[in-house]
Design a protein around this motif. Structure first.
Motif, short mmCIF file in Angstrom:
data_model
loop_
_atom_site.label_atom_id
_atom_site.label_comp_id
_atom_site.label_asym_id
_atom_site.label_seq_id
_atom_site.Cartn_x
_atom_site.Cartn_y
_atom_site.Cartn_z
N GLN A 254 0.85 -1.18 0.00
CA GLN A 254 0.00 0.00 0.00
C GLN A 254 0.89 1.24 0.00
O GLN A 254 2.10 1.15 0.23
CB GLN A 254 -0.93 0.00 1.22
N ARG A 255 0.28 2.39 -0.24
CA ARG A 255 1.03 3.64 -0.24
C ARG A 255 0.29 4.71 0.55
O ARG A 255 -0.94 4.70 0.62
CB ARG A 255 1.23 4.17 -1.67
N PHE A 256 1.06 5.62 1.13
CA PHE A 256 0.50 6.86 1.62
C PHE A 256 0.57 7.89 0.50
O PHE A 256 1.60 8.00 -0.18
CB PHE A 256 1.29 7.38 2.83
N ALA A 257 -0.50 8.61 0.30
CA ALA A 257 -0.55 9.65 -0.72
C ALA A 257 -0.61 11.01 -0.05
O ALA A 257 -1.13 11.16 1.05
CB ALA A 257 -1.78 9.45 -1.62
N TRP B 255 5.73 13.39 8.91
CA TRP B 255 5.46 12.76 7.62
C TRP B 255 6.76 12.21 7.06
O TRP B 255 7.78 12.91 7.02
CB TRP B 255 4.85 13.78 6.65
N GLU B 256 6.72 10.96 6.63
CA GLU B 256 7.92 10.28 6.11
C GLU B 256 7.79 10.10 4.61
O GLU B 256 6.73 9.74 4.09
CB GLU B 256 8.10 8.94 6.80
N PHE B 257 8.91 10.33 3.91
CA PHE B 257 8.93 10.24 2.45
C PHE B 257 10.11 9.37 2.00
O PHE B 257 11.16 9.34 2.66
CB PHE B 257 9.06 11.63 1.82
N HIS B 258 9.91 8.68 0.88
CA HIS B 258 10.96 7.83 0.31
C HIS B 258 11.07 8.10 -1.19
O HIS B 258 10.05 8.23 -1.88
CB HIS B 258 10.64 6.35 0.52
N TRP C 276 7.61 10.84 -4.16
CA TRP C 276 8.09 10.63 -2.81
C TRP C 276 7.12 9.80 -1.95
O TRP C 276 7.41 9.54 -0.78
CB TRP C 276 8.33 11.98 -2.11
N TRP C 277 6.00 9.41 -2.50
CA TRP C 277 5.01 8.71 -1.69
C TRP C 277 5.58 7.40 -1.13
O TRP C 277 6.10 6.57 -1.89
CB TRP C 277 3.76 8.40 -2.49
N PRO C 278 5.50 7.17 0.18
CA PRO C 278 6.09 5.96 0.77
C PRO C 278 5.19 4.74 0.64
O PRO C 278 3.96 4.84 0.76
CB PRO C 278 6.27 6.35 2.25
N GLU C 279 5.80 3.60 0.40
CA GLU C 279 5.09 2.33 0.36
C GLU C 279 5.24 1.62 1.71
O GLU C 279 6.21 1.85 2.43
CB GLU C 279 5.63 1.43 -0.75
N PHE C 280 4.28 0.76 2.03
CA PHE C 280 4.38 -0.05 3.25
C PHE C 280 3.65 -1.37 3.01
O PHE C 280 2.80 -1.47 2.11
CB PHE C 280 3.80 0.70 4.45
N SER C 281 4.00 -2.37 3.79
CA SER C 281 3.40 -3.69 3.60
C SER C 281 1.97 -3.71 4.11
O SER C 281 1.60 -2.97 5.02
CB SER C 281 4.22 -4.77 4.32
N GLY C 282 1.16 -4.58 3.52
CA GLY C 282 -0.25 -4.65 3.83
C GLY C 282 -0.53 -5.30 5.18
O GLY C 282 0.38 -5.79 5.86
N PRO C 283 -1.79 -5.34 5.60
CA PRO C 283 -2.15 -5.84 6.92
C PRO C 283 -2.16 -7.36 6.99
O PRO C 283 -2.05 -8.07 5.99
CB PRO C 283 -3.55 -5.27 7.13
N TRP C 284 -2.32 -7.85 8.24
CA TRP C 284 -2.35 -9.28 8.52
C TRP C 284 -3.55 -9.59 9.41
O TRP C 284 -3.90 -8.82 10.30
CB TRP C 284 -1.08 -9.72 9.25
N LEU C 285 -4.15 -10.75 9.15
CA LEU C 285 -5.12 -11.32 10.08
C LEU C 285 -4.32 -12.12 11.11
O LEU C 285 -3.49 -12.94 10.73
CB LEU C 285 -6.10 -12.24 9.34
N TYR C 286 -4.55 -11.89 12.41
CA TYR C 286 -3.77 -12.61 13.41
C TYR C 286 -4.68 -13.23 14.46
O TYR C 286 -5.76 -12.72 14.76
CB TYR C 286 -2.73 -11.69 14.05
N TYR C 287 -4.21 -14.33 15.01
CA TYR C 287 -4.97 -15.07 16.01
C TYR C 287 -4.00 -15.92 16.83
O TYR C 287 -2.87 -16.16 16.40
CB TYR C 287 -6.05 -15.94 15.36
N PRO C 288 -4.40 -16.40 18.02
CA PRO C 288 -3.44 -17.12 18.87
C PRO C 288 -3.19 -18.53 18.41
O PRO C 288 -4.04 -19.16 17.76
CB PRO C 288 -4.13 -17.10 20.24
N ASP C 289 -2.02 -19.03 18.74
CA ASP C 289 -1.68 -20.42 18.46
C ASP C 289 -2.33 -21.28 19.54
O ASP C 289 -1.91 -21.30 20.68
CB ASP C 289 -0.15 -20.59 18.49
#
Length: 315
Positions: A164-167, A205-208, A267-280
């Motif tokens: 995903q990206r921040f715009a 605000w962070e830029f790459h 300069w818009w920064p990218e980041f990794s998408g979300p995760w579904l999480y649950y206990p082991d």
């Protein structure tokens, strides 16, 4: 003397949630009903289980001892009942998810309707909030979070787009009046609309761009809490109040309509998408297992169509 299992479950639920109101929300019940159940349990046992004030509900020493011993037994009961659910052709029950507002707005609309159509006997209860919570104390089966917010002892499944990206955008009227910034450092001369986290932090605000990373401490006349108030920030940006930085997908409709224009796009920064999480744990509840399988299927279809790649943190 026989004890009412429902009353004992109410005691554990209130202990886990830390109060009657939260426990009632988790159980789709009401506080007065849970209060009556706890009072009946106390009368049968002959001891006070909770110290109650107008502001707090806390376990007594006897209450802590009871809950510590009840939890494993009640978990075994739930496990036994859920094993029976596994013999059904169609899983039944309620799936409770704690998700950030951004996921509820941008990702779940493409997933939940199809899941409900596939599993008509499963009810989905979505709790959307941007502050981090203990999802299990909140009575949820699983949560959705970004990688930096995941606990290490959780099983995580990739959920939604993997990148995903921040715009950064502003209205045409604002840019005509204040000028178009050509470099992120020029933002300190502009009115910027900022977001505050639940912790109270207002991040820079962070830029790459290539190997270069910049952090800019912007200023502006409007600060909103992350969550539902973000819509107010977007509306303010459309009306010319300033420059805003937000999820690209959140801003895309306004960009497409010409209400907002991209600023500093290289300069818009990218980041990794979300995760579904649950206990082991030994047994995953049938509604959650069906949802996990559904997400895995969507991830596989996404890989085949080239939409995104998928991985896991664990499990």
């Amino acid at each position: 003397m026989p004890y009412d299992l429902n009353d004992l479950q109410a005691v554990v639920a209130v202990a886990r949630a830390g109060g009657f109101r939260e426990a009632a929300r988790n159980l789709n019940s009401n506080p007065s009903r849970l209060s009556d159940a706890v009072r009946r349990a106390e009368q049968q046992l002959g001891v006070r289980l909770f110290n109650r004030t107008t502001r707090t509900v806390a376990l007594t020493e006897a209450g802590r001892a009871l809950v510590e011993n009840l939890r494993p037994a009640l978990d075994e009961v739930e496990t036994a009942l859920d094993k029976i659910n596994g013999f059904r052709h169609t899983p039944r029950g309620t799936l409770r998810l704690n998700v950030p507002v951004s996921a509820a707005r941008l990702i779940l609309p493409d997933i939940i309707p199809a899941f409900l159509a596939r599993y008509p006997e499963i009810d989905v209860d979505i709790i959307a909030e941007s502050n981090l919570v203990d999802i299990f104390s909140a009575g949820c089966d699983a949560g959705i979070r970004y990688e930096e917010s995941l606990a290490q002892d959780m099983i995580a499944v990739p959920f939604g787009p993997r990148t995903q990206r921040f715009a950064v955008v502003a209205s045409p009227e604002y840019l005509e009046l204040s000028g178009q910034p050509e470099h992120p450092t020029q933002l300190i001369q502009h009115r910027c609309i900022r977001c505050r986290y639940h912790s109270g932090v207002i991040s820079d605000w962070e830029f790459h761009k290539g190997d270069e990373t910049l952090r800019v401490q912007v200023k502006g006349p409007l600060v909103v809490s992350i969550g539902a108030a973000v819509d107010l920030a977007v509306d303010a940006a459309i009306k010319g109040a300033g420059i805003i930085m937000l999820f690209e997908d959140w801003l895309a409709p306004a960009i497409a309509r010409g209400e907002l224009k991209p600023v500093l796009e290289p300069w818009w920064p990218e980041f990794s998408g979300p995760w579904l999480y649950y206990p082991d744990r030994r047994l995953v509840p049938a509604p959650l297992r069906a949802f996990i399988d559904f997400i895995h299927e969507m991830n596989a279809n996404g890989r085949e169509s080239g939409k995104h790649d998928a991985g896991t943190l664990s499990g």
